[in-house]
Write a protein that holds these residues in place. Structure first.
Motif, PDB file in Angstrom:
ATOM      1  N   TRP A 539      65.818   1.810  18.810  1.00  0.00           N
ATOM      2  CA  TRP A 539      64.500   2.634  18.865  1.00  0.00           C
ATOM      3  C   TRP A 539      63.878   2.318  20.216  1.00  0.00           C
ATOM      4  CZ3 TRP A 539      61.624   1.519  13.342  1.00  0.00           C
ATOM      5  CH2 TRP A 539      62.338   2.224  12.456  1.00  0.00           C
ATOM      6  N   GLU A 706      64.950   8.303  11.546  1.00  0.00           N
ATOM      7  CA  GLU A 706      65.085   8.561  13.012  1.00  0.00           C
ATOM      8  C   GLU A 706      64.911  10.102  13.391  1.00  0.00           C
ATOM      9  OE1 GLU A 706      67.285   4.521  14.211  1.00  0.00           O
ATOM     10  OE2 GLU A 706      68.405   6.447  14.053  1.00  0.00           O
ATOM     11  N   GLY A 710      61.570  10.815  14.720  1.00  0.00           N
ATOM     12  CA  GLY A 710      61.745  10.731  16.261  1.00  0.00           C
ATOM     13  C   GLY A 710      61.329  11.996  16.969  1.00  0.00           C
TER      14      GLY A 710
END
Length: 712
Positions: A539, A706, A710
């Motif tokens: 990350w 994610e 993300g």
């Protein structure tokens, strides 16, 4: 050629021969069973009969040639020292002109011989001492016996000195034995005390032992045995019993008839106390005084035999205290021990006199019931009634360390009857039923059923599968997002899932408790932490995710590992993750023991930037000292409080108190289980700034998290 002191013919000898006695006297003196030596006025010997020649031998040479006063005589005093001239019996007879009788003297030689010597002066016509007649009798054997007796007496004195042995002797021709002062002292009497010497010793024997003792003595006297040994009790002056061991010998005549019994009594009081103490240590629990597992096994073997013979049902109740470990860890082992003693006392007061109690160890107790009826239905009914009494008795408040404490039991029951199997199997069955009681909410009674064994077998299989899956890393992480009051994503909590080959994807509630109980939580926790750090490192390379924190649950077992700090730091180093983005979530149980060690480990990690969160705050034995002593960054309000918002005033009061306390201590608060907008609005209105729950986002696989956040 003969020397002058050798016997000549059948008789004695004169020195010189012309000094012969009148005819017949020599022959008479030769048959006297003693040595006879005649000394003249000068104290020299001039005659010795045949016995004296044999008895005195070469000593006659000195007696014949040396005066008694010369000190050269080969005689010794009775104590073994040299015989001074003035103590010589011949010289004393000459000086005193009277008989000297029974003087014990020694005769020098290769081996000292001891003689009883009698000297008799014979006076002449003018009153002078004409001669001294001395008789010698050999008492060497008597002297040796006397010394042997003295030696034996001294040995006995030394043996009895400081001991509890009390000698006694009984000439069976007499009505009463001789009882030594120590014998009376052992019973609290003084020698010569009124009533002591006159007391009849059978009257001092315990009434229950007297018949047995009399029978033993009668059989002993009628037998040919010489040694005896028997235990019985005597009555002390103060009324207590004195256990004694009587041992010694029986003296018999040539015909084998007993003439005398001699021996000692040994006070066994201390030995019996030690024996009892050893028995208690072997068979009883030191803390509660209840029978232990070993004694329970021995008792159960007899109980099962009686049950099979009578065809009456019985029951084994396995009792485990709910949440005892948490109390023991938070309030201390001394408080926990006091609770166990109080529980044992309540069990004694509740069960019937015919029931059996035991403590297996820890907070596990057993009650065994007998004679519950001939049918299983009756036995179940009776056991349920007694189980209800036990729940009520053990559920009453306890006063511990000046505070009130409530403890409840979970009770598992295994019935047994005529077809009962072994003790160990019954214990396992009752143990399984007890765990069912815990699973059904605690503070209840459950009976063993065959399905419980099958479930236990499945649990063992599941544990083996869990161990194998940890080895092959058959786990995946899900992330549940955490949002701020402004809707901004702040981080996530890691939740582990087990991908089982047969049962599919399992949530933590289906295997974490098993991992805790089996000790597998340590390698599983290390596996989760390692993967979480790799996620954080990944990350850090993503513009939208690099600022997030990741919370990982850490068990008490992990934190207590001596190398926990080194493992965490090594995991961070190998993954490249930023320690400031890692938050370790702890429950209150990690603070229960080794407080100093836990605090030191937390501070060591805090120094590297690792954050700490206290999970489920307010649901256990919460202590404000946790917030003061340990380097915490945040508190998590348990979902059980959030679920009742906003309508429950009690839940609202608790949440308000936690928020106010956290604000004062500069701690961040995370509300778990937020599932409705009303809950979120209430929390925002009362100052909560971080939220986690299905209203905002459910747990997602890492890849899905994610992908979803993300790109947001």
């Amino acid at each position: 050629m003969r020397t002058h002191h050798e016997p000549t013919g059948p008789g004695g000898k004169f020195f010189p021969p012309e000094a012969a006695a009148p005819p017949g006297v020599d022959a008479l003196l030769d048959i006297v069973p003693a040595g006879v030596v005649v000394h003249g006025p000068d104290s020299r010997a001039f005659y010795a009969n045949r016995y004296a020649l044999t008895l005195l031998g070469p000593a006659l040479d000195i007696m014949r040639t040396a005066p008694a006063a010369s000190g050269a005589w080969p005689l010794l005093r009775a104590d073994g020292g040299a015989l001074p001239a003035h103590e010589n019996p011949v010289q004393r007879a000459l000086d005193s002109r009277s008989a000297v009788v029974d003087v014990v003297i020694g005769l020098r030689g290769a081996a000292t011989r001891w003689l009883i010597c009698s000297a008799h002066p014979a006076l002449g016509a003018g009153g002078e001492v004409a001669e001294v007649v001395v008789c010698f009798t050999d008492c060497s054997e008597l002297k040796r016996m006397e010394q042997s007796l003295r030696d034996s007496k001294e040995r006995l004195r030394l043996m009895l000195q400081g001991s509890t042995d009390a000698p006694w002797d009984w000439n069976l021709a007499e009505p009463q034995p001789y009882l030594s002062p120590r014998w009376w002292e052992m019973l609290g009497y003084a020698k010569g005390e009124p009533g002591a010497d006159d007391a009849s010793w059978p009257g001092l024997v315990h009434p229950e032992d007297l018949a047995h003792l009399n029978d033993y003595v009668a059989r002993l006297l009628a037998s040919s045995e010489s040694a005896y040994r028997i235990e019985f009790r005597l009555r002390h002056r103060d009324g207590r019993d004195v256990p004694v061991l009587a041992r010694g010998l029986v003296q018999r005549d040539a015909a084998g008839k007993a003439q005398r019994i001699s021996g000692t009594n040994t006070d066994l009081t201390a030995a019996k106390h030690a024996e009892q103490r050893i028995y208690e240590l072997a068979y009883f629990d030191v803390l509660t005084g209840l029978p232990n597992r070993r004694l329970l096994h021995e008792q159960m073997a007899k109980i099962l035999t009686r049950s099979a013979r009578s065809r009456q049902y019985g029951a084994l109740l396995f009792i485990d205290l709910d949440n005892f470990k948490l109390l023991n860890d938070t309030l201390g082992h001394d408080v926990g021990d006091e609770l166990l003693r109080m529980v044992a006392g309540r069990l004694r007061d509740t069960v019937r006199e015919s029931d059996h109690l035991a403590r297996l160890g820890g907070d596990e107790f057993v009650v065994v019931l007998e004679n519950l009826g001939e049918t299983q239905e009756t036995a179940v009914h009776e056991t349920q009634a007694i189980g209800a009494k036990l729940l009520a008795a053990l559920g009453q408040p306890y006063r511990l360390s000046a505070r009130e404490h409530r403890s409840t039991p979970s009770i598992g029951v295994a019935l047994f009857g005529a077809d009962a199997t072994g003790v160990d199997l019954l214990l396992r069955q009752a143990d399984l039923a007890m765990y069912r009681a815990k699973g059904d909410g605690r503070n209840t009674v459950r009976f063993f059923a065959p399905g419980m064994q099958a479930a236990a077998d499945r649990q063992i299989d599941l544990q083996n599968d869990l161990r194998d899956s940890i080895h092959h890393e058959h786990f995946e992480l899900h992330c549940q997002p955490q949002f701020g009051a402004d809707g901004r994503l702040l981080g996530a909590e890691v939740l582990v899932r087990w991908r089982h080959d047969v049962r599919g994807l399992l949530a933590p509630g289906e295997f974490i408790s098993l991992a805790e109980a089996s000790g597998l939580i340590v390698p599983l926790g290390a596996l989760v932490l390692s993967e979480a750090c790799r996620i954080l490192a990944r990350w850090a390379l993503h513009p939208r995710l690099k600022g997030l924190t990741l919370a990982v649950n850490v068990s008490a077992h992990q934190l207590r590992e001596p190398d926990f700090v080194e493992r965490v730091l090594d995991t961070l180093l190998r993954s490249g993750a930023d320690p400031r983005r890692l938050c370790l979530e702890l429950t209150e149980s990690v603070f229960a023991e080794n407080v100093d060690a836990v605090s030191a480990r937390m501070n060591a990690l805090r120094a590297h930037g690792v954050r700490f969160s206290l999970d489920d705050f307010g649901t256990g034995y919460s202590s404000l000292s946790y917030l003061k002593r340990f380097p915490l960054n945040e508190l998590k309000i348990d979902r059980s409080f959030v679920a009742d918002l906003p309508g429950d005033t009690h839940a609202g009061a608790i949440v308000d108190a936690v928020l106010a306390l956290a604000h004062t201590l500069d701690l961040q608060v995370v509300a778990e289980g937020v599932e409705t907008r009303a809950q979120r609005d209430y929390l925002v209105a009362h100052g909560c700034r971080v939220f986690q729950g299905y209203l905002l986002g459910e747990p997602l696989p890492v890849a899905g998290f994610e992908a979803g956040f993300g790109t947001a």
